[in-house]
Design a protein around this motif. Structure first.
Motif, PDB file in Angstrom:
ATOM      1  N   ALA A   8       0.824  -1.210   0.000  1.00  0.00           N
ATOM      2  CA  ALA A   8       0.000   0.000   0.000  1.00  0.00           C
ATOM      3  C   ALA A   8       0.858   1.259   0.000  1.00  0.00           C
ATOM      4  CB  ALA A   8      -0.926  -0.005   1.207  1.00  0.00           C
ATOM      5  N   LEU A   9       1.996   1.206   0.681  1.00  0.00           N
ATOM      6  CA  LEU A   9       2.906   2.357   0.731  1.00  0.00           C
ATOM      7  C   LEU A   9       3.900   2.382  -0.425  1.00  0.00           C
ATOM      8  CD1 LEU A   9       3.683   2.397   4.564  1.00  0.00           C
ATOM      9  CD2 LEU A   9       2.135   3.905   3.300  1.00  0.00           C
ATOM     10  N   MET A  10       3.881   1.313  -1.206  1.00  0.00           N
ATOM     11  CA  MET A  10       4.779   1.148  -2.351  1.00  0.00           C
ATOM     12  C   MET A  10       6.255   1.228  -1.935  1.00  0.00           C
ATOM     13  SD  MET A  10       2.652   2.962  -5.453  1.00  0.00           S
ATOM     14  CE  MET A  10       2.494   4.563  -4.706  1.00  0.00           C
ATOM     15  N   ILE A  11       6.578   0.504  -0.840  1.00  0.00           N
ATOM     16  CA  ILE A  11       7.969   0.385  -0.416  1.00  0.00           C
ATOM     17  C   ILE A  11       8.258  -1.079  -0.136  1.00  0.00           C
ATOM     18  CG2 ILE A  11       8.069   2.708   0.570  1.00  0.00           C
ATOM     19  CD1 ILE A  11       7.788   1.482   3.345  1.00  0.00           C
ATOM     20  N   GLU A  12       9.524  -1.412  -0.053  1.00  0.00           N
ATOM     21  CA  GLU A  12       9.910  -2.798   0.221  1.00  0.00           C
ATOM     22  C   GLU A  12       9.623  -3.126   1.687  1.00  0.00           C
ATOM     23  OE1 GLU A  12      13.933  -3.571  -0.937  1.00  0.00           O
ATOM     24  OE2 GLU A  12      13.653  -2.653  -2.902  1.00  0.00           O
ATOM     25  N   GLU A  13       9.314  -4.403   1.928  1.00  0.00           N
ATOM     26  CA  GLU A  13       9.010  -4.838   3.292  1.00  0.00           C
ATOM     27  C   GLU A  13      10.166  -4.554   4.248  1.00  0.00           C
ATOM     28  OE1 GLU A  13       7.309  -8.737   3.960  1.00  0.00           O
ATOM     29  OE2 GLU A  13       6.508  -8.716   1.913  1.00  0.00           O
ATOM     30  N   GLU A  14      11.390  -4.774   3.812  1.00  0.00           N
ATOM     31  CA  GLU A  14      12.545  -4.562   4.687  1.00  0.00           C
ATOM     32  C   GLU A  14      12.645  -3.096   5.111  1.00  0.00           C
ATOM     33  OE1 GLU A  14      15.629  -5.411   7.144  1.00  0.00           O
ATOM     34  OE2 GLU A  14      14.263  -6.801   6.152  1.00  0.00           O
TER      35      GLU A  14
END
Length: 91
Positions: A9-15
């Motif tokens: 949803a935030l368009m970032i990687e999980e890490e």
């Protein structure tokens, strides 16, 4: 919501999400609950009977009634009495 859904949803990687928002991921639910309780308390202090009733229900559910306390009355006037008590008046 799981971490992968939030990251998507935030368009970032999980890490990166885990690093940048570790505190929020670990304590987010408690933070929101505290904010909601503060808002309920403020509304009850301003005379909102529904908020006072909700606070009373939460407090009773969490802590339980004190030992030897009389049964909580039900029926007409309970909300009004609870509001007066929460505002420092007598029942």
């Amino acid at each position: 919501m799981d971490v992968s859904t939030i990251a998507a949803a935030l368009m970032i990687e999980e890490e990166r999400l885990r690093i940048e928002f570790a505190h929020e991921l670990a304590h987010g639910s408690a933070i929101v609950q505290a904010d909601n309780l503060a808002a309920l308390s403020a509304a009850a202090a301003e005379g909102n009977a529904a908020a006072a009733k909700a606070l009373l229900a939460i407090a009773t559910r969490v802590a339980g009634p004190p030992p030897g306390a009389p049964a909580i009355p039900t029926g007409g006037g309970v909300t009004e009495r609870a509001l007066r008590i929460l505002q420092g008046g007598k029942s």
